[in-house]
Design an enzyme around this catalytic site. Structure first.
Site, PDB file in Angstrom:
ATOM      1  N   HIS A   1     -21.025  27.944  -8.312  1.00 17.32           N
ATOM      2  CA  HIS A   1     -21.054  28.665  -9.600  1.00 17.32           C
ATOM      3  C   HIS A   1     -20.018  29.788  -9.625  1.00 17.32           C
ATOM      4  CE1 HIS A   1     -24.982  26.677 -10.210  1.00 17.32           C
ATOM      5  NE2 HIS A   1     -25.162  26.980  -8.934  1.00 17.32           N
TER       6      HIS A   1
ATOM      7  N   SER B   1       7.691  36.405 -16.057  1.00 16.74           N
ATOM      8  CA  SER B   1       7.446  36.613 -17.487  1.00 16.74           C
ATOM      9  C   SER B   1       8.717  37.182 -18.108  1.00 16.74           C
ATOM     10  CB  SER B   1       6.292  37.599 -17.660  1.00 16.74           C
ATOM     11  OG  SER B   1       6.347  38.204 -18.923  1.00 16.74           O
TER      12      SER B   1
ATOM     13  N   LYS C   1       5.316  40.244 -13.320  1.00 22.58           N
ATOM     14  CA  LYS C   1       4.539  39.003 -13.280  1.00 22.58           C
ATOM     15  C   LYS C   1       5.117  37.927 -12.363  1.00 22.58           C
ATOM     16  CE  LYS C   1       1.347  37.776 -15.354  1.00 22.58           C
ATOM     17  NZ  LYS C   1       1.062  37.452 -16.738  1.00 22.58           N
TER      18      LYS C   1
ATOM     19  N   GLU D   1      -0.606  25.473 -13.073  1.00 23.04           N
ATOM     20  CA  GLU D   1      -1.126  25.363 -14.447  1.00 23.04           C
ATOM     21  C   GLU D   1      -0.654  24.056 -15.083  1.00 23.04           C
ATOM     22  OE1 GLU D   1       0.019  29.010 -16.401  1.00 23.04           O
ATOM     23  OE2 GLU D   1      -0.921  30.186 -14.815  1.00 23.04           O
TER      24      GLU D   1
END
Ligand code: ARG
Length: 463
Positions: free
Chosen positions: A158, A279, A285, A292
């Site tokens: 979880h 970024s 970043k 992804e």
């Protein structure tokens, strides 16, 4: 102009250019030029054996087909506006090269059994290529699992800290998923290996060609048993799409884990610059775009799978043009999956891990189960032991101290069964190594997993 078409004989009106474009598959099925030529070469030999073409005609057709192949090979093949698909294009060109004899090649054959044969030949080669990439990825898993076997980390259920585990155990969990994927692929490989050529348009082949030797010639293990089924059987495409979706789903979950682990909140791993991007706005970043994309592409592949299943479900018996939708799905999924596995392998082989950060994320309450097991080893039934351990957790919460700071007196206030050895359970290594039954996260078990997975990988052979 209609007379130029393979099927132009009965037509008087011209095809609407919009329809012409809509109907054509040449722009993507040209990818199977090699298989199309290979199938035609085998077929002309089969019809020569039953006297449908003479030996000389057969030789002429074979040499013409070789020229067609050469043109494709060196990028000189010119696609004409009337070339509807790879089958019509190759035959049109063959006729230009060798003349009217080319018109004998298609005797008894239909594009229906031809396209299925081409696709099966294509997939028979594509599957081991993908399989080899999966094997590479698994080898990286195994190498890291060996090297980093002593690194401990929190295991989660979880997404909450659950019990300490070995980092290698986490790595290997994906190895087992991929093993199943390869096994599924081997099953698919046998079903793909069925010769459908010789089924004609739907009813079969009216000439006594030897389909068994045709199958051997093309490397198929068996011959399809029913021509109606054979010309419209796209189970192998649907299976391939599902297979890739399942594999993509495994890698997507793997990517999701690593995206989390690479965030500052976890800090367990960092991706190599080679697999990250920055970024355009925020200079600090470093994004895990590779992972992804792997996660995103799983959706794309399953989209093709569900889309094609929808296409299939309404198709009446035998060939219908709906089936032409099979190829873009198959090619796109192949390309997508190949990219996904290669990038995943790159990410994993360059990933930096922070064992100290993983260890810092381990906390004493993750050993609450161990307190219960401690009591079980003293003869207390597990349910009761679970309750008593829960009381220890509650006590620590009440005292606002870590579980590991409870004194012997504190433990004894919960149960008289606790003796001073309870104070030595705060050892994560010890905790992890109690799970040494095969399949668990103990060092012995993880070592056995590595050996098993590795020897399975070494004996692996593709048909
Ligand atoms: N391009 C077609 C396909 O991909 C080939 C088969 C065409 N057959 C037909 N009867 N129109 O499915």
């Amino acid at each position: 102009m209609e007379k130029q078409k393979l099927w132009g004989g009965r037509f008087t009106g011209a095809t609407d250019p919009v329809m012409e474009k809509f109907n054509a598959s040449i722009h993507y099925d040209k990818r199977m030029w090699r298989e199309d030529v290979q199938g035609s070469k085998a077929y002309v030999k089969a019809i020569q054996k039953v006297g449908l073409v003479t030996e000389d005609e057969c030789k002429l057709i074979l040499s013409g087909l070789e020229k067609v192949a050469d043109e494709w090979e060196c990028g000189k093949f010119e696609i004409k506006e009337t070339d509807e698909d790879i089958h019509t294009a190759n035959e049109r060109r063959l006729k230009e090269l060798i003349g009217i004899t080319a018109s004998k090649l298609h005797t008894g054959r239909s594009r229906n059994d031809q396209v299925s044969t081409d696709m099966r030949l294509w997939m028979k080669n594509a599957l081991p290529e993908l399989g080899a990439e999966v094997q590479n990825f698994m080898s990286v898993i195994i190498t890291r699992a060996k090297q980093e076997i002593d690194v401990l980390m929190p295991g989660y259920t979880h997404l909450q800290r659950a019990q300490p585990i070995r980092w290698s155990h986490w790595l290997l969990s994906y190895g087992w998923m991929l093993k199943r994927d390869i096994e599924r692929m081997l099953g698919l490989q046998t079903r793909v290996s069925s010769l459908t050529l010789g089924s004609g348009a739907l009813a079969g082949n009216p000439f006594p060609i030897d389909r068994k030797s045709l199958a051997t010639d093309l490397g198929f293990m068996e011959v399809s048993g029913n021509s109606l089924d054979a010309v419209s059987d796209r189970d192998f495409v649907a299976e391939f799409l599902f297979w890739a979706s399942m594999l993509g789903t495994h890698l997507s979950r793997w990517a999701e884990d690593l995206i989390l682990y690479s965030s500052k909140e976890f800090g367990f791993v960092t991706l190599a610059d080679a697999y990250s991007t920055g970024s355009s706005l925020m200079p600090q970043k470093k994004n895990a775009d590779s992972l992804e994309l792997i996660r995103g592409k799983a959706g794309r592949m399953f989209g093709h799978c569900s889309g094609f299943m929808m296409t299939l479900k309404g198709v009446p018996s035998t060939y219908n043009k709906d089936l032409q939708e099979d190829k873009e799905a198959m090619f796109d999924v192949y390309d997508t999956l190949l990219g996904v596995i290669k990038v995943a392998t790159g990410v994993l082989s360059t990933l930096k891990i922070y064992g100290d950060k993983m260890r810092q994320a381990l906390s004493p309450e993750m050993l609450a189960t161990d307190i219960a097991y401690y009591l079980v080893r003293k003869g207390i039934p597990f349910r009761e032991a679970h309750g008593l351990s829960g009381m220890c957790v509650a006590l620590a919460e009440k005292k606002q101290c870590p579980l590991s700071s409870l004194s012997l007196e504190d433990f004894k206030s919960v149960s008289e069964e606790f003796t001073d050895d309870i104070l030595s359970i705060w050892n994560y290594e010890m905790s992890v190594d109690q799970y040494n039954v095969y399949g668990g996260t103990g060092k012995e078990s993880v070592t056995a997993q590595i050996e098993n997975l590795q020897s399975w990988l070494e004996q692996l052979q593709y048909r």
